[in-house]
Scaffold this active site. Structure first.
Site, short mmCIF file in Angstrom:
data_model
loop_
_atom_site.label_atom_id
_atom_site.label_comp_id
_atom_site.label_asym_id
_atom_site.label_seq_id
_atom_site.Cartn_x
_atom_site.Cartn_y
_atom_site.Cartn_z
N ASP A 295 10.86 -1.35 -29.91
CA ASP A 295 10.14 -2.17 -30.88
C ASP A 295 11.04 -3.26 -31.47
O ASP A 295 10.66 -4.42 -31.55
CB ASP A 295 9.57 -1.31 -32.02
CG ASP A 295 8.68 -0.21 -31.51
OD1 ASP A 295 8.27 -0.28 -30.33
OD2 ASP A 295 8.39 0.72 -32.28
N HIS B 118 6.70 5.74 -24.11
CA HIS B 118 7.51 6.95 -24.29
C HIS B 118 8.61 7.04 -23.23
O HIS B 118 9.02 8.13 -22.84
CB HIS B 118 6.64 8.21 -24.32
CG HIS B 118 5.81 8.30 -25.58
ND1 HIS B 118 6.32 8.79 -26.76
CD2 HIS B 118 4.54 7.92 -25.84
CE1 HIS B 118 5.38 8.73 -27.69
NE2 HIS B 118 4.29 8.18 -27.16
N THR B 119 9.05 5.91 -22.78
CA THR B 119 10.16 5.87 -21.83
C THR B 119 11.46 5.40 -22.49
O THR B 119 12.53 5.68 -21.99
CB THR B 119 9.85 4.90 -20.67
OG1 THR B 119 9.30 3.71 -21.24
CG2 THR B 119 8.85 5.50 -19.70
N ALA C 81 -0.63 0.61 -37.45
CA ALA C 81 -1.60 0.39 -36.37
C ALA C 81 -0.93 0.45 -35.01
O ALA C 81 -1.57 0.24 -33.99
CB ALA C 81 -2.29 -0.96 -36.56
N GLY C 82 0.37 0.72 -35.00
CA GLY C 82 1.08 0.81 -33.71
C GLY C 82 1.51 -0.55 -33.19
O GLY C 82 1.80 -0.69 -32.00
N LEU C 83 1.56 -1.56 -34.06
CA LEU C 83 2.03 -2.88 -33.61
C LEU C 83 3.39 -3.22 -34.20
O LEU C 83 3.80 -4.37 -34.29
CB LEU C 83 0.99 -3.96 -33.96
CG LEU C 83 -0.37 -3.76 -33.27
CD1 LEU C 83 -1.37 -4.81 -33.74
CD2 LEU C 83 -0.24 -3.83 -31.75
N SER C 84 4.09 -2.17 -34.63
CA SER C 84 5.49 -2.30 -35.06
C SER C 84 5.70 -3.17 -36.28
O SER C 84 6.62 -3.98 -36.32
CB SER C 84 6.37 -2.81 -33.92
OG SER C 84 6.44 -1.84 -32.94
N SER C 85 4.85 -2.98 -37.28
CA SER C 85 5.10 -3.74 -38.51
C SER C 85 6.44 -3.33 -39.11
O SER C 85 7.14 -4.16 -39.70
CB SER C 85 3.96 -3.54 -39.50
OG SER C 85 3.86 -2.18 -39.87
N TYR D 63 5.67 12.91 -32.17
CA TYR D 63 6.69 12.08 -31.50
C TYR D 63 7.98 12.87 -31.34
O TYR D 63 8.58 12.92 -30.27
CB TYR D 63 6.93 10.82 -32.33
CG TYR D 63 7.79 9.76 -31.68
CD1 TYR D 63 7.21 8.74 -30.94
CD2 TYR D 63 9.17 9.77 -31.81
CE1 TYR D 63 7.99 7.75 -30.35
CE2 TYR D 63 9.95 8.79 -31.23
CZ TYR D 63 9.36 7.78 -30.50
OH TYR D 63 10.13 6.80 -29.92
#
Ligand code: GLA
Length: 380
Positions: free
Chosen positions: A167, A30-31, A118-122, A216
């Site tokens: 990402d 979150h930076t 899943a938070g892995l930037s698909s 977000y």
């Protein structure tokens, strides 16, 4: 893989192929939308694309994962809410055209093993992969940062998700055995070697990031409000990146409790990234691990974007042999944790965490022992 699938779908091999990885963020959460620092790596889970030209002006796209297809004309590219998987491609093609690049009809197929939501930037993997594919198929020249900005624009302005630039950057320019240290203010970056002594282990909590989108946006607005409030104290700042914890302390009377917590996370996290880079560069993995743990605590307590399952995964991870650090990664509210584990201990770690997590929550974790890999715009 993609060659065979493409042939099955379209009857001929693809003329061009492209490959785009997912990413995991090691530290710096979150930076990015606060002009700050991040340290992600591309992982060895990818989305593969194949394409061939057509003689008309239509894009025919096939999703191997959804086993679904769409067709759209390049003359009027609109969002399609019934086939939302296609919107990343549509957005990329639309903005390429708006940028003056000439596209033509094409048959496209894509699919892969980056887990979704899943938070892995698909999604970034698809956007960046679509840009890489279009560059090859239509012989478009873009410098990497331009390509990355375009991929992000597809997400922000077409799919309408207000993400930062981390990402897309990681999916495009990640490098084998390296983490990517990016300054999100001027987009300068450099690679930081990842020691062979450790493995990056990603644990997917099985919790889809349900709240991620709305929360977000709330966090993003809170950061903007914090900057505006800090400005009223006479400290002229454009972003939280520009202040340190001492400045924040001085400005704290201007901030509500909640804005102070949000700002404290961002400011302290930026400091942790800078320190983490130094630690990696001089091989102090133990110190790096401690920064990961502090990052998780800050995300949990100050930024409040963790959730019970992620906290449980981190707690269980920290009880295992050979673990140096563990934290949630990505936007939060579900998704994954990232762990730094001594190489020899990685496999037993993966097994033990899965088992303990099942016992504690009844949920199945998916655990991936990852290799940092090349991004879509990095030649093999
Ligand atoms: C998501 C966004 C990124 C970044 C992270 C949090 O992954 O897409 O831009 O803001 O959350 O660090």
């Amino acid at each position: 893989m993609i060659k065979q699938s493409f042939r099955k779908i379209y009857g001929t091999p693809p003329e061009v192929i492209a490959r785009s990885p997912g990413r995991v963020n090691l530290i710096g959460e979150h930076t990015d939308y606060n002009d700050g620092y991040v340290l992600p790596a591309a992982i060895d889970r990818t989305i593969e694309f194949g394409a061939r030209r057509r003689s008309d002006n239509f894009i025919h796209a096939y999703s191997i994962d959804f086993q679904d297809e769409v067709e759209f004309s390049l003359d009027a590219i609109e969002k399609d809410n019934h086939h939302s998987w296609s919107n990343y491609l549509r957005g990329v093609f639309r903005f390429l055209q708006e940028g003056g690049h000439r596209l033509a009809g094409a048959d496209v197929a894509f699919g892969g093993n980056v887990p979704r939501e899943a938070g892995l930037s698909s999604s970034a993997a698809v956007e960046v992969g679509a840009v890489a594919l279009a560059m090859k198929l239509f012989e478009i020249e873009l410098d990497p940062v331009e390509a990355i900005r375009l991929a992000r624009r597809a997400e922000n302005e077409f799919v309408n998700v207000p993400c930062g630039i981390m990402d897309q950057f990681a999916c495009a320019l990640g490098k084998r055995n390296r983490a990517l240290f990016l300054d999100c203010r001027d987009l300068s970056y450099r690679y930081v070697p990842l020691s062979g002594r450790v493995k990056i282990v990603v644990c997917y909590s099985g919790v889809r990031r349900a709240l991620a989108a709305s929360e977000y946006e709330i966090r993003l607005n809170q950061c903007r409000q914090a900057v505006a409030q800090i400005g009223t104290t006479g400290l002229a700042v454009k972003s939280l990146r520009e202040i340190d914890l001492t400045d924040l302390e001085v400005a704290s009377p201007s901030l509500s409790e909640i804005l102070l917590k949000r700002a404290r996370h961002v400011v302290s996290e930026n400091g942790r990234v800078l320190k983490a880079v130094k630690d990696l560069e001089r091989g102090d993995l133990e110190s790096f691990g401690r920064l990961m743990i502090a990052s998780h605590e800050s995300l949990r307590d100050d930024y409040e974007v963790s959730c019970r399952e992620l906290d449980v995964l981190v707690e269980l991870a920290l009880k295992q042999q050979g673990v140096l650090g563990a934290r949630m990664t990505g936007a939060g509210f579900g998704g994954c944790t990232v762990n730094m584990v001594l190489a020899d201990a990685a496999e037993p770690f993966a097994e033990a965490v899965s088992e303990d997590y099942k016992k504690a929550t009844g949920l199945n974790a998916e655990v991936y022992v990852c290799e940092a890999s090349n991004g879509a715009l990095v030649a093999d």
